[in-house]
Design an enzyme around this catalytic site. Structure first.
Site, PDB file in Angstrom:
ATOM      1  N   HIS A  24      65.767 -50.009 -49.975  1.00 33.39           N
ATOM      2  CA  HIS A  24      67.006 -49.214 -50.004  1.00 33.39           C
ATOM      3  C   HIS A  24      68.027 -49.760 -49.015  1.00 33.39           C
ATOM      4  O   HIS A  24      69.193 -49.982 -49.344  1.00 33.39           O
ATOM      5  CB  HIS A  24      66.675 -47.746 -49.686  1.00 33.39           C
ATOM      6  CG  HIS A  24      67.885 -46.880 -49.553  1.00 33.39           C
ATOM      7  ND1 HIS A  24      68.460 -46.595 -48.333  1.00 33.39           N
ATOM      8  CD2 HIS A  24      68.654 -46.261 -50.481  1.00 33.39           C
ATOM      9  CE1 HIS A  24      69.514 -45.829 -48.518  1.00 33.39           C
ATOM     10  NE2 HIS A  24      69.653 -45.603 -49.817  1.00 33.39           N
ATOM     11  N   CYS A  50      73.720 -55.149 -64.330  1.00 34.60           N
ATOM     12  CA  CYS A  50      74.234 -54.541 -63.103  1.00 34.60           C
ATOM     13  C   CYS A  50      73.161 -54.402 -62.028  1.00 34.60           C
ATOM     14  O   CYS A  50      73.338 -53.658 -61.078  1.00 34.60           O
ATOM     15  CB  CYS A  50      74.866 -53.183 -63.396  1.00 34.60           C
ATOM     16  SG  CYS A  50      73.695 -51.977 -64.046  1.00 34.60           S
TER      17      CYS A  50
END
Length: 883
Positions: free
Chosen positions: A465, A843
């Site tokens: 993350h 993406c």
């Protein structure tokens, strides 16, 4: 006479000398980079010491034969030696006409410092005496001493320290500081002592037969190809598919024969700035390794003008010839022996990002290269450097490095240590620069991450993350730094033997993973006019569009400034964390026991979402914006902590009682949340969620259109695995669109598409394309589900897989073209068969990785979307695939 790409060459030894060469610069695969360039320099008439190259194919045959010389190769080497002897009028082992050789390695790809070199080969007692008669005792016995040390270490595997001990003991006994202070008598004595080292270490004398020395040296270079450091270098730099190393045997020339001799290294242009001026160092009366070893401080190359004007003049002309010939900046090694210049090596010079762009633009302006060739001269990594702050002088802080983690997001950051996202935001609002230090980050930390100058985490990989978010913002991040221990309760971090408290200064190098004590000086990104010129050439060539992943108006503006042609991914969930009011409304929606109460919470969220979309549409005026509906599992929006703390916070924020809060938490708890209740599954289970987001998008789009902004919204449904899932969401979105258009009295164009991130979706892409107007591959999740690897846990085994060659790359960083790439190809083909005008893009994180971008361009995708700071890199990669 470049080798055929397949099959084997029958010739294994290739000669070169001034005006005569059997090889050329196009034969790097066979002769190695060094051998091919030596042959080329000789063939264009430069003064290159004559020699011969034993091919990489011979090395491959040697390895395949279980490290035995292939039949006939030694006879070919001796033929090569005879050619050099005739050329020089000297002979190996002849005291009256001594020929000394250097034996160097050279693979097809430059691997600096990775392979082994032997100089002054051919010396023994008789040859040293003959050399002394011609060139003086000191020179002869210094050369012999150096040869014994180097040959012993490289070829006979005798530790260098055993020779060094003898040298240091003699200097100490004589009260001397430098090697150069030793007399000829001292050096003769050292030669005798060095020979004893052979007997003590190997139980056998130094091999005095020069031909045996040559044979052993050739074998040692072949063996060095499989040395641990060479293998490690190839692994780190992802160098694969090479046959082996070539061996370059070359007549020695000496820079240590008095004040009319010398040696030097130069770049034909400044490798730091790109300035068109020779940049290098020179040492009078020295051998090449004296420059490299730093035994003496070299002088600036300009000093050579005064002491050796004729050789300098020839050197300048040679540099001009080589740049014109190779059409690239060159890194050159040379020696002057008794006023005569010899060119020892040339190769394309390594350079900084700033230098790379300037050299490419200058060479086009000088008429040296075409624009398409210039595009190849700048590496994606060069642009990465230009777009992030850097340390002024990385070598100055080396003794302050206290830990090293993963270089998760490039650039440099300096700040005061804080341990919570809240503190990061508070300190930042007071004008302070902070480094956020966490065991690991979660989506709830995004506010603090955005406020921080840099992020340091104890756990997490290159696609954790922290890493993904930091790269998206162009923020420096060092992740997975196992050498640190974070104690949030006491607000301290232990790094090695150091304990840092809140407020203490720390520096991070996100390009190397270094964690540095204290406040190191920074220089801002060097965005020059040359970069704008260069990128305009890039855009003229590429066909693949480059969009950006951006979640806020600020991100959208940064993306546009970096050349993005639209937004390929706007993640709506990131907007929910932007303020306390928003996250409270999200939690009320999650806790709502009835549809009515859930709708009330969503009504509170609607204006926030609408206002965010208005800002993004305004920033991207005239360009498309692809908005992904809510994707992550709902538990990610709950507070952090133990169950009691979460229940307490939820009750105070939402008014729920403890029993209801606990029941809701248990219901949201999932064994495998990444494959659980998320994506379109949320929108189907709670249709009011999709309705609210669609309404916010359409109302924002019409409001902006009314203000004269050109808006092209595209709504993307995440985690679709069946056409029925997409059909459900498409019908819902179209209903909302019609309601909004009716109530606002205006209609706008829009598209609905889907993420392709579940392998099944790729396989049934033809059916999904009947409903979808565009596909966007979410390659992060597609990789996760295709490999069956949890992205958050791969750090435990990926390093082992890479080290053992089970994987060539981390598939979350570099697209797995054989597996995941095949699904991308298949889905694109099947989707376009059902809907020929289907718009297809990607993406995931791979959208900014150069080799992956090249694959997407070849596969026929319309666009890639990547973080705003990687947009220029993707633009370059998309152009390079066509040149």
């Amino acid at each position: 006479m470049a080798p055929a790409p397949c099959g084997r060459s029958s010739q294994r030894v290739f000669h070169f000398g001034k005006g005569k060469s059997e090889g050329n610069k196009n034969m790097k695969e066979l002769l190695g980079g060094k051998g091919a360039n030596l042959a080329e320099m000789a063939s264009i008439g430069l003064s290159v010491p004559p020699g011969f190259t034993v091919s990489t194919e011979a090395c491959q045959q040697y390895q395949e034969a279980g490290r035995a010389l292939p039949p006939g190769l030694w006879a070919e080497v001796l033929d090569g030696l005879r050619w050099v002897e005739e050329y020089m009028g000297a002979a190996l082992g002849d005291p009256r006409r001594p020929l000394l050789l250097s034996v160097r390695s050279g693979a097809a790809v430059s691997m600096p410092g990775m392979m082994d070199t032997v100089l002054n080969l051919g010396l023994n007692d008789q040859v040293a005496a003959g050399l002394a008669a011609k060139s003086g005792d000191r020179f002869a016995y210094d050369s012999f001493r150096r040869f014994l040390d180097m040959f012993g270490n490289v070829v006979m595997d005798i530790p260098h320290a055993l020779f060094e001990e003898k040298l240091e003991a003699m200097k100490k006994a004589k009260g001397l500081k430098n090697d150069t202070d030793l007399t000829a008598t001292d050096l003769k004595e050292l030669v005798s002592q060095y020979k004893n080292v052979y007997v003590e270490a190997k139980g056998e004398p130094f091999p005095s037969d020069p031909k045996r020395q040559l044979e052993l040296a050739v074998l040692a270079v072949f063996d060095s190809w499989e040395s641990p450091r060479a293998k490690k270098y190839r692994s780190i730099n992802q160098i694969t598919g090479l046959r082996g190393t070539a061996v370059n045997v070359q007549c020695m020339v000496f820079g240590n024969m008095g004040n009319t001799s010398g040696t030097g290294v130069l770049f034909t242009r400044n490798p730091n700035t790109g300035e068109k001026k020779l940049y290098g160092e020179f040492l009078v009366n020295a051998q090449g390794e004296d420059v490299v070893a730093g035994i003496r401080t070299p002088e600036d190359l300009d000093a050579m003008k005064d002491v050796m004007p004729q050789a300098y003049k020839e050197l300048v002309e040679n540099c001009r010839i080589l740049e014109s010939h190779y059409k690239e900046m060159q890194d050159i090694e040379f020696t002057v022996q008794e006023s005569r210049l010899w060119m020892l090596q040339c190769r394309t010079g390594k350079r900084t990002g700033k230098s790379a762009v300037k050299i490419a633009v200058d060479m086009v302006n000088e008429g040296l290269v075409e624009r398409r060739a210039a595009i190849k001269m700048v590496e994606p990594g060069h642009l990465d450097q230009l777009l992030h702050p850097q340390f002024e002088n990385p070598s100055a802080y080396k003794d302050q490095v206290i830990a090293t983690g993963l270089p998760a997001s490039p650039g440099a950051a300096v700040g005061q240590v804080v341990f919570t996202a809240e503190d990061a935001e508070t300190w930042h609002s007071q004008g302070k620069s902070v480094i956020l230090v966490r065991a690991e980050t979660s989506p709830e930390d995004v506010g603090g991450m955005h406020a921080a100058a840099g992020i340091l985490t104890e756990r997490g990989g290159m696609t954790s993350h922290a890493a993904v978010v930091a790269r998206g913002w162009g923020k420096c991040c060092v992740s997975g730094c196992s050498g640190i221990r974070v104690n949030d309760a006491e607000k301290v971090v232990k790094i090695g033997g150091n304990v840092l408290r809140e407020g203490e200064w720390l520096s991070l190098n996100g390009s190397t993973g270094e964690v540095i004590l204290g406040k190191q000086p920074l220089s801002p990104p060097a965005l020059s006019g040359d970069l704008g010129t260069f990128m305009s050439w890039v855009d003229d060539v590429r066909k693949l569009k480059v969009l950006a992943n951006a979640d806020t108006p600020e991100d959208a503006l940064a993306a546009r400034n970096n050349g993005a042609e639209g937004i390929g991914l706007c993640r709506t969930e990131h907007m929910f964390f932007a303020s306390d009011e928003r996250i409270k409304a999200v939690r009320q929606m999650i806790m709502a026991p009835t549809v009515e109460l859930r709708q009330q919470a969503l009504d509170r969220l609607l204006p926030y979402q609408r206002s965010d979309f208005e800002g993004i549409f305004r920033a991207m005026d005239g360009l498309s914006v692809t908005i992904r509906l809510l994707d992550p599992p709902l538990h990610e929006f709950l507070p952090e902590g133990n169950v009691e703390e979460i229940v307490r916070e939820l009750c105070s924020e939402t008014g729920a009682n403890q029993e209801d809060a606990l029941a809701r938490i248990e219901k949201l708890s999932e064994v495998n949340p990444m494959l659980g209740f998320r994506g379109c599954r949320l929108g189907i289970s709670y249709p009011e969620l999709t309705e609210m987001q669609a309404r916010a998008i359409f109302e924002a789009a019409i409001a902006m259109t009314n203000q004269g902004v050109q808006v092209f919204p595209e709504i993307m449904v995440p985690l679709v695995g069946t056409p029925q899932e997409l059909g459900h969401q498409v019908a819902l979105i179209r209903q909302v669109a019609n309601k909004v258009f009716t109530s606002m009295g205006k209609t706008i164009g829009y598209k609905i598409g889907t993420m392709i991130e579940i392998p099944r979706a790729a396989l049934v892409a033809d059916e999904i394309a009947e409903q979808a107007e565009f596909f966007s591959f979410g390659t992060n999740d597609l990789t996760q589900m295709t490999f069956g690897y949890s992205r958050d846990d791969v750090g435990k085994f990926i390093p082992i897989y890479l080290a053992q060659g089970i994987l060539q790359h981390d598939p979350f960083e570099v697209l797995d073209q054989r597996g995941v790439g095949e699904l991308v190809k298949l889905a694109t083909e099947r989707g376009r068969k059902a809907r020929p005008n289907l718009k297809v893009g990607i993406c995931g994180e791979h959208g900014g990785e150069p080799s992956s971008v090249a694959f997407f361009a070849k596969t026929g995708l319309d666009y890639v979307s990547c973080s705003p700071f990687r947009v220029p890199i993707a633009r370059l990669a998309a152009a390079q695939v066509l040149v």
